[in-house]
Every structure is written in structure tokens, then in C-alpha cells.
Design a protein around this motif. Structure first.
Motif, PDB file in Angstrom:
ATOM      1  N   TRP A 133       7.096 -15.947  44.158  1.00 33.32           N
ATOM      2  CA  TRP A 133       5.766 -16.554  44.190  1.00 33.32           C
ATOM      3  C   TRP A 133       5.425 -17.148  45.544  1.00 33.32           C
ATOM      4  O   TRP A 133       4.256 -17.348  45.869  1.00 33.32           O
ATOM      5  CB  TRP A 133       5.666 -17.628  43.103  1.00 33.32           C
ATOM      6  N   ALA A 185      -4.205 -14.991  44.985  1.00 33.38           N
ATOM      7  CA  ALA A 185      -4.163 -14.752  43.550  1.00 33.38           C
ATOM      8  C   ALA A 185      -5.066 -13.589  43.150  1.00 33.38           C
ATOM      9  O   ALA A 185      -4.678 -12.738  42.340  1.00 33.38           O
ATOM     10  CB  ALA A 185      -4.556 -16.014  42.784  1.00 33.38           C
ATOM     11  N   VAL A 289      -1.915 -15.663  38.155  1.00 37.64           N
ATOM     12  CA  VAL A 289      -0.629 -15.121  38.600  1.00 37.64           C
ATOM     13  C   VAL A 289       0.276 -14.823  37.406  1.00 37.64           C
ATOM     14  O   VAL A 289       0.941 -13.777  37.360  1.00 37.64           O
ATOM     15  CB  VAL A 289       0.049 -16.103  39.577  1.00 37.64           C
TER      16      VAL A 289
END
Length: 298
Positions: A133, A185, A289
């Protein structure tokens, strides 16, 4: 600006603009960027963003530091700082430092930091969907081509300084980071998961959106920002441009939304509304996400 006879109460009762706090008989649509009291042309003192009243200019010019509660505030409630471009300079420095590191280390650093959903690499299956991430943020500070970083840093300097002065350091930094994450995103959600992307454009487009919101709040001319934004969007959607339009649009929307919550928050609940706005933007990013990750790995 026309001068209208009558008191401030008369103007308000008639549904018109309020009167200047020093000259109640003069209606005005301009407010001090620090205390938000209405000021007429005679009382306006030009500032980096908008105008200030004589009292705030005088109070801000003392020789010693004022207590936190007494220090002049920006239009968003942040404390007015001695260097209104400090965070912008730091962000510029980080972007340039990462670019220099890329020039020294080469493609390996780009592969470790850029944004892509899920792809097979020499190290195995990698990407945001595989738990990396951090790429959502690191890619927003990553550039390869000199012209790419040059344009982004020029836009950051041009937009960032006035926005930092108007919002205050912490609010401006939150705006920048959330805009960058918003752009990442949307790119993660809509782009080909094998297609890498990088650059500060998402955050910069967030600054474009925030500047438009701020200028509207300050009742200033919005045309220069709209013209420049239109030109950039035209390049974004130009066929064959190979530009991540998803990152641009995501950053623009998040930046405008966060800025709206910051500059339009009611004074009595300003901090709570601003925190809730930032938390809501971050929550949307996280939800997007997570959903995309489930889609790619399910």
C-alpha cells in the motif's frame, strides 16, 4: 466599490453585504483573511492571499511572539506563520531528492516505489493488491523525466505558497497528502493493474481544485486558475498522451472537497468539521483501495 449609506445592521437587514467594521456606512463583500471581519477598500491591506484589516496587520507586526490564542489566523483558522512557504519548500525538496536518487540508483528504485495494481515482476507478484500500500504514497513523490518533475514543481510552487498561507501549515499538508492519495486511489481503481504510474500530478491537481475553492471563498477572480486547469486537462485527455487521467481527476476532486470543508467550516466548529472532512476523504481512499484489492485478488 460603491459606498452605500446606512449602518452595518441596515445592510444585513436588507439582505445586502455587511458594512465595514471600521466604517459601518460602507457596504463591502470583502473580509479580512485573518479575523474575517468585513473591510472596505480604505481599510484593505494587501496580503499574500486576499486582504487583511489594519488591526490584524498591526497585531501581527509585534516584536515578540503572541500567545497561541491571540495569534492572527488564516482564513481556514490556521496560525499565520513567519514563513508561509515552509511546507511547500519541504515538499519541493523531497520530490527533488527522490528524483536525484532515481537518477543515481536507476530503474530499480522506480520499480520499488511506483504505483501499479498487481503484476508479475522479476521478484514475483507485486503491487498494491499484494499488500504494498505504500506505493499509493511513494509514487506521488516519484519522477523520472526532467520535464515531468519541472512542470510539477513549478505548479507546486505557484499554487502551494498562496494555499499554505491561506490554510496554515498543517491543513495545507493534509490537503496535499490527501490529494496525492486520492489520485493514486482512483488510478489503482480504474487503471490497468499492470500499468505503472508515478508523479506528483495527483497532488498538484488537488491544489488546483483547492485554489479554485479558495478564490471563490475570497470572491477573487477565478479565471486564471480555470484557464490553466483547462489547458492541463486538455493535455491530460489528449489521445496518445500516456498520462494517468485517473490520478489527475482523483486528486482534483479530493483536493476541492477537502479545501471546501476547510474554508467553509463554521467558526464555532471549525476544527471538528475540518478533521471530519479529512477523515472522510481518507476513509473514501481506504474503501476504494480495499474494494479494488478484493477485486484483483478474489
Amino acid at each position: 466599490m460603491d459606498q452605500v449609506p446606512g449602518s452595518a445592521g441596515d445592510h444585513a437587514a436588507a439582505g445586502g453585504p455587511p458594512g465595514c467594521y471600521r466604517h459601518p456606512d460602507r457596504a463591502t463583500g470583502i473580509s479580512c483573511t485573518r479575523c474575517e471581519r468585513p473591510i472596505c477598500p480604505e481599510c484593505m491591506v494587501s496580503a499574500s492571499v486576499g486582504f487583511q484589516c489594519p488591526d490584524c496587520v498591526r497585531d501581527g507586526g509585534g516584536t515578540g511572539p503572541a500567545p497561541e490564542s491571540m495569534r492572527p489566523r488564516t482564513v481556514a483558522g490556521g496560525v499565520v506563520s513567519a514563513d508561509p512557504r515552509l511546507v511547500t519548500k519541504v515538499l519541493l525538496g523531497i520530490n527533488i531528492a527522490v528524483w536525484v536518487a532515481v537518477m543515481v540508483v536507476g530503474d530499480r528504485l522506480v520499480r520499488d516505489l511506483d504505483l501499479f495494481g498487481r503484476a508479475l515482476t522479476p521478484s514475483g507478484v507485486e503491487g498494491v493488491a499484494e499488500g504494498q500500500w505504500y506505493r499509493l504514497l511513494t509514487s506521488a513523490f516519484l519522477h523520472e523525466q526532467p520535464m515531468h518533475i519541472a512542470f510539477n514543481m513549478l505548479a507546486l510552487w505557484w499554487l502551494g505558497g498562496p494555499l499554505e498561507a491561506a490554510l496554515g501549515r498543517s491543513r495545507y499538508l493534509a490537503l496535499y497528502l490527501l490529494s496525492g492519495l486520492g489520485g493514486s486511489a482512483l488510478a489503482y481503481l480504474l487503471a490497468d493493474p499492470n500499468q505503472p504510474s508515478l508523479g506528483a500530478s495527483g497532488a498538484v491537481y488537488g491544489l488546483f481544485g483547492a485554489m479554485a475553492v479558495l478564490l471563490r471563498r475570497m470572491r477573487q477572480d477565478m479565471r486564471p486558475v480555470f484557464v490553466l486547469l483547462a489547458i492541463n486537462l486538455a493535455f491530460t485527455f489528449f489521445p496518445g498522451s500516456q498520462i494517468s487521467w485517473q490520478a489527475h481527476v482523483g486528486g482534483l476532486v479530493v483536493g476541492a472537497a477537502v479545501a471546501f470543508g476547510m474554508v467553509h467550516a463554521p467558526r464555532g466548529h471549525r476544527v471538528a468539521v475540518q478533521r471530519a472532512t479529512c477523515a472522510a476523504a481518507l476513509l473514501v481512499v481506504v474503501v476504494v483501495v480495499v474494494l479494488r484489492t478484493l477485486q484483483l485478488t478474489g
